[in-house]
Design a protein around this motif. Structure first.
Motif, PDB file in Angstrom:
ATOM      1  N   GLN A 239       0.824  -1.197  -0.003  1.00 12.83           N
ATOM      2  CA  GLN A 239       0.068  -0.167   0.138  1.00 12.83           C
ATOM      3  C   GLN A 239       0.845   1.229   0.278  1.00 12.83           C
ATOM      4  O   GLN A 239       0.570   2.406  -0.485  1.00 12.83           O
ATOM      5  N   HIS A 240       2.037   1.192   0.294  1.00 13.75           N
ATOM      6  CA  HIS A 240       2.994   2.100   0.538  1.00 13.75           C
ATOM      7  C   HIS A 240       3.929   2.199  -0.848  1.00 13.75           C
ATOM      8  O   HIS A 240       4.795   2.964  -0.785  1.00 13.75           O
ATOM      9  N   GLY A 241       3.672   1.477  -1.516  1.00 13.20           N
ATOM     10  CA  GLY A 241       4.290   1.474  -2.747  1.00 13.20           C
ATOM     11  C   GLY A 241       5.790   0.972  -2.778  1.00 13.20           C
ATOM     12  O   GLY A 241       6.548   1.029  -3.458  1.00 13.20           O
ATOM     13  N   LEU A 242       5.735  -0.175  -1.618  1.00 14.73           N
ATOM     14  CA  LEU A 242       7.207  -0.830  -1.232  1.00 14.73           C
ATOM     15  C   LEU A 242       7.359  -2.143  -1.727  1.00 14.73           C
ATOM     16  O   LEU A 242       6.380  -3.040  -1.495  1.00 14.73           O
ATOM     17  N   ALA A 243       8.399  -2.668  -2.366  1.00 13.01           N
ATOM     18  CA  ALA A 243       8.684  -3.894  -2.713  1.00 13.01           C
ATOM     19  C   ALA A 243       9.399  -4.637  -1.455  1.00 13.01           C
ATOM     20  O   ALA A 243       9.708  -4.126  -0.589  1.00 13.01           O
TER      21      ALA A 243
END
Length: 247
Positions: A239-243
């Motif tokens: 959701q925070h755009g983190l892999a």
């Protein structure tokens, strides 16, 4: 799961004349049996300091494995300190004294027999190496400082008094470029939803696990709870755009 405090006692450790070997081995012995190392202290051969340390653990009803300071020389204070903390006399333990008398004969006196003196009512922790026993009282276990003696003695006391349990499961992931400040809400939500799952967040500017900025997240608990908590965390990262990747 039983939780233990580990006392590593000796001026030689604190001065750097000898390197401690007990911590990693005792940690592994506990983890392999599904138990937990809840705390560890390095303590000097100083009787008042040891008395105070034992008083605290006795008052808290903690389990303690103590390594070091149970010999018969003037710099050994652990047996005496535990007796004082318990407010019990230090007396010859009959079986311990029999072992020493059998091993040394007349040479057991006047000095070697001192190693049979433990707090009144203590039971023995057998020593398979040289037979000079440690002791057990109020879930406090006094072992010698020599690793080759202390480690098999620790195996015996753990297997005798604390049946092994299924070890908890740990899952860890690395999230590149993650910043803790952006994820506090998600981390708090995880710990509140799964209070019995141990959670850790280890930020780094780069190490052998990942060369750049990252956070290593870990969750530890039962297989079901660990899987659920990790899934929640992975969704929060997405959701925070983190892999993320398994570490």
């Amino acid at each position: 799961m039983a939780e233990f405090q580990l006392f590593i006692i000796g001026d030689e450790i604190l001065s750097g004349r000898r390197q401690d070997q007990h911590f990693p081995v005792m940690l592994q012995k506990l983890k392999a049996r599904g138990h937990k190392l809840a705390g560890a202290r390095y303590l000097p051969d100083h009787r008042p300091t040891l008395v105070e340390a034992f008083r605290l653990t006795l008052a808290a009803r903690q389990k303690v494995i103590s390594c070091g300071g149970i010999g018969g020389t003037p710099d050994d204070h652990t047996r005496q300190a535990l007796a004082e903390a318990l407010e019990l006399p230090l007396v010859p333990q009959p079986e311990a004294l029999r072992i020493i008398e059998t091993k040394f004969g007349d040479a057991a006196y006047p000095h070697r027999a001192r190693m049979a003196e433990f707090p009144q009512g203590a039971e023995l922790v057998p020593n398979p190496v040289n037979q000079i026993a440690g002791c057990s009282i109020r879930e406090h276990y006094l072992l010698p400082g020599f690793p080759e003696m202390a480690w098999p003695m620790a195996d015996w006391l753990l297997d005798t008094y604390y049946p092994a349990e299924e070890p908890p499961v740990t899952r860890s992931i690395i999230s590149p470029n993650a910043k803790e400040g952006d994820l506090i809400d998600a981390m708090e939500a995880l710990t509140q939803r799964w209070p019995d799952v141990a959670f850790s967040s280890l930020p780094s500017f780069g190490n052998n696990r990942h060369p750049g900025l990252h956070i290593e997240f870990s969750v530890t608990g039962t297989p079901e709870a660990t899987e659920a908590a990790m899934h929640f965390l992975q969704e929060a990262l997405a959701q925070h755009g983190l892999a993320w990747s398994n570490s």
